[in-house]
Design a protein around this motif. Structure first.
Motif, PDB file in Angstrom:
ATOM      1  N   ASN A  55       0.845  -1.192   0.000  1.00  0.00           N
ATOM      2  CA  ASN A  55       0.000   0.000   0.000  1.00  0.00           C
ATOM      3  C   ASN A  55       0.885   1.248   0.000  1.00  0.00           C
ATOM      4  N   LEU A  56       0.551   2.218  -0.850  1.00  0.00           N
ATOM      5  CA  LEU A  56       1.236   3.499  -0.900  1.00  0.00           C
ATOM      6  C   LEU A  56       0.279   4.588  -0.469  1.00  0.00           C
ATOM      7  N   HIS A  57       0.742   5.488   0.395  1.00  0.00           N
ATOM      8  CA  HIS A  57      -0.096   6.586   0.871  1.00  0.00           C
ATOM      9  C   HIS A  57       0.773   7.822   1.023  1.00  0.00           C
ATOM     10  N   THR A  58       0.241   8.966   0.593  1.00  0.00           N
ATOM     11  CA  THR A  58       1.015  10.209   0.706  1.00  0.00           C
ATOM     12  C   THR A  58       1.189  10.600   2.173  1.00  0.00           C
ATOM     13  N   LEU A  59       2.297  11.311   2.441  1.00  0.00           N
ATOM     14  CA  LEU A  59       2.476  11.944   3.751  1.00  0.00           C
ATOM     15  C   LEU A  59       1.666  13.225   3.717  1.00  0.00           C
ATOM     16  N   ASP A  60       0.643  13.345   4.573  1.00  0.00           N
ATOM     17  CA  ASP A  60      -0.387  14.367   4.413  1.00  0.00           C
ATOM     18  C   ASP A  60      -0.219  15.595   5.307  1.00  0.00           C
ATOM     19  N   SER A  61       0.850  15.672   6.051  1.00  0.00           N
ATOM     20  CA  SER A  61       1.086  16.863   6.865  1.00  0.00           C
ATOM     21  C   SER A  61       2.584  16.972   7.141  1.00  0.00           C
ATOM     22  N   ILE A  62       3.002  18.157   7.533  1.00  0.00           N
ATOM     23  CA  ILE A  62       4.419  18.351   7.871  1.00  0.00           C
ATOM     24  C   ILE A  62       4.794  17.458   9.047  1.00  0.00           C
ATOM     25  N   THR A  63       3.886  17.308   9.981  1.00  0.00           N
ATOM     26  CA  THR A  63       4.139  16.440  11.143  1.00  0.00           C
ATOM     27  C   THR A  63       4.425  15.017  10.692  1.00  0.00           C
ATOM     28  N   GLU A  64       3.668  14.526   9.695  1.00  0.00           N
ATOM     29  CA  GLU A  64       3.899  13.172   9.197  1.00  0.00           C
ATOM     30  C   GLU A  64       5.280  13.038   8.562  1.00  0.00           C
ATOM     31  N   TYR A  65       5.746  14.095   7.886  1.00  0.00           N
ATOM     32  CA  TYR A  65       7.100  14.062   7.302  1.00  0.00           C
ATOM     33  C   TYR A  65       8.152  13.886   8.405  1.00  0.00           C
ATOM     34  N   TYR A  66       8.004  14.645   9.495  1.00  0.00           N
ATOM     35  CA  TYR A  66       8.970  14.545  10.587  1.00  0.00           C
ATOM     36  C   TYR A  66       8.872  13.196  11.292  1.00  0.00           C
TER      37      TYR A  66
END
Length: 423
Positions: free
Chosen positions: A333-344
């Motif tokens: 499964n592929l899902h985008t990182l949807d917030s800056i918090t998720e990137y960190y």
């Protein structure tokens, strides 16, 4: 340069009256300031290059049985060895502390006694206020810092790196100092501290005097190395006094001062013997290095998060249309990182720089997290120009073995991504 005042005239006059080198001083320079050899040829005995004595000897370090010099026996076909060295004689003249600088040049020849030549390069004259005056030979332009016109007279010169360098070389063990310097704690050695700096500090800095009298030589050496270190001594002087009163001797000044700085950064009491007098300095130093590194990492993370808040509007403009985008082949499964918090969080969890390097502000790329059975297997960055994979990183930037399968999922869903891109 001609003397510009009565003090310089007095110094120049006294400089011309200094005694020549003694036989003992010359012999010391010959045996202590250069590498001494005894050459051993294929056929024959070892030959001491200092006195010319020959004897049976094996290769390695030994003492010449005739002159007592410590020499290295070396098998060679070389018959001539040339050496040179700088050394200093420290004396006192009418209230001035004087550091006399000499050059020794010697040529060793097999079977001949060494006959070195000596040239006085100049001298430092330090008055009771710590002010220096240099008398020396003229420097010449050249590739080497110590290029001198040996035929020039000893005159008043501007201080420079060449004189400073020479004054920091070998020091003859018999030292004569002024009564003031003796009163301020000087005993019988410069302790491998540059003598000009040492005498200036003893004459002008009460802290240097205290350290010398307390036999805190490591801290005194630290103070004399450079101005920034002297400032450290000033800043932590109360800490040094507490340690001294508790009988603590600093054996590694650089490590100890670094440790005190880390204690201060960690909010510890740097006037408490409990902290500042460790029995195992290296062990506690290394422990605080790790602690401070963790603290710095945390501070850096907080700073990044604050900066990320300021980037929120830009992120929503660049990535808002892709929020919630997901795709699968039934296994991965592929899902985008949807917030800056998720990137960190992704970066911290996977030990990669997707957050700290601010991938969320890249206008022409999109980042997905790839999971399998609920477990993250990769972080994927694709190009929004041709939808190709730019990076596919497993944990800690390792190679992801599912890259080809993930590429197949991206290729199968190009239309889905393109629709979001034009929305």
């Amino acid at each position: 340069m001609k003397p510009r005042n009565k003090k310089q005239e007095q110094i120049l006059a006294m400089s011309g009256q200094l005694r020549p080198l003694t036989t003992a001083q010359k012999q010391w320079a010959l045996t202590h300031t250069i590498d001494n050899y005894a050459l051993k040829f294929k056929k024959g005995k070892a030959v001491c290059l200092i006195c010319g004595h020959e004897w049976e000897a094996e290769e390695g370090m030994c003492r010449c049985p005739h002159c007592g010099a410590k020499v290295e026996v070396k098998a060679t076909t070389q018959r001539v060895v040339r050496e040179r060295s700088y050394f200093n004689i420290i004396t006192a003249v009418k209230g001035f502390q004087v550091i006399r600088m000499f050059l020794m040049i010697v040529e060793f020849r097999k079977g001949m006694k060494a006959n070195p030549g000596f040239v006085e390069i100049g001298s430092y004259w330090i008055d009771k206020h710590g002010h220096t005056t240099v008398v020396g030979l003229q420097r010449t332009l050249g590739h080497y810092i110590d290029s001198f016109a040996f035929g020039s007279p000893l005159e008043i010169r501007h201080d420079n790196d060449a004189y400073r360098h020479i004054a920091g070389q070998w020091v003859y063990s018999k030292i004569k100092v002024t009564d003031t310097i003796k009163r301020n704690g000087f005993k019988s050695s410069t302790y491998q501290i540059h003598p000009v700096t040492l005498f200036q500090q003893l004459l002008t800095n009460p802290k240097a005097e205290t350290l010398m009298k307390a036999n805190e030589i490591e801290l005194l050496r630290y103070l004399c190395i450079r101005p920034a270190y002297k400032a450290d001594i000033d800043i932590y002087w109360n800490t040094i006094k507490v340690a001294n009163r508790n009988g603590y001797k600093v054996k590694d000044s650089q490590m100890w001062i670094d440790y005190i700085k880390m204690l201060e950064r960690s909010g510890k009491d740097i006037l408490s013997p409990k902290y500042i007098c460790p029995s195992n300095l290296k062990g506690i130093h290394d422990k605080y290095v790790e602690k401070v590194n963790r603290q710095r990492a945390k501070e850096r993370m907080l700073a990044d998060r604050k900066r990320a808040e300021a980037d929120k509007a830009t992120f929503e403009e660049l990535k808002g249309r892709y929020i919630g985008l997901s795709m699968t082949d039934g296994i991965i499964n592929l899902h985008t990182l949807d917030s800056i918090t998720e990137y960190y969080e992704q970066g911290e969890r996977e030990h990669i720089c997707v957050g700290s390097a601010r991938y969320y502000l890249k206008a022409d790329t999109l980042v997905f997290t790839a999971t399998m059975k609920g477990k993250t297997i990769a972080t994927v960055e694709i190009s929004l120009n041709d939808f190709s994979i730019l990076q596919c990183r497993a944990f800690a930037n390792d190679v992801c073995k599912y890259t080809e399968q993930i590429a197949g999922i991206i290729n199968a869903n190009k239309t889905l991504i393109a629709e979001r891109q034009t929305a």
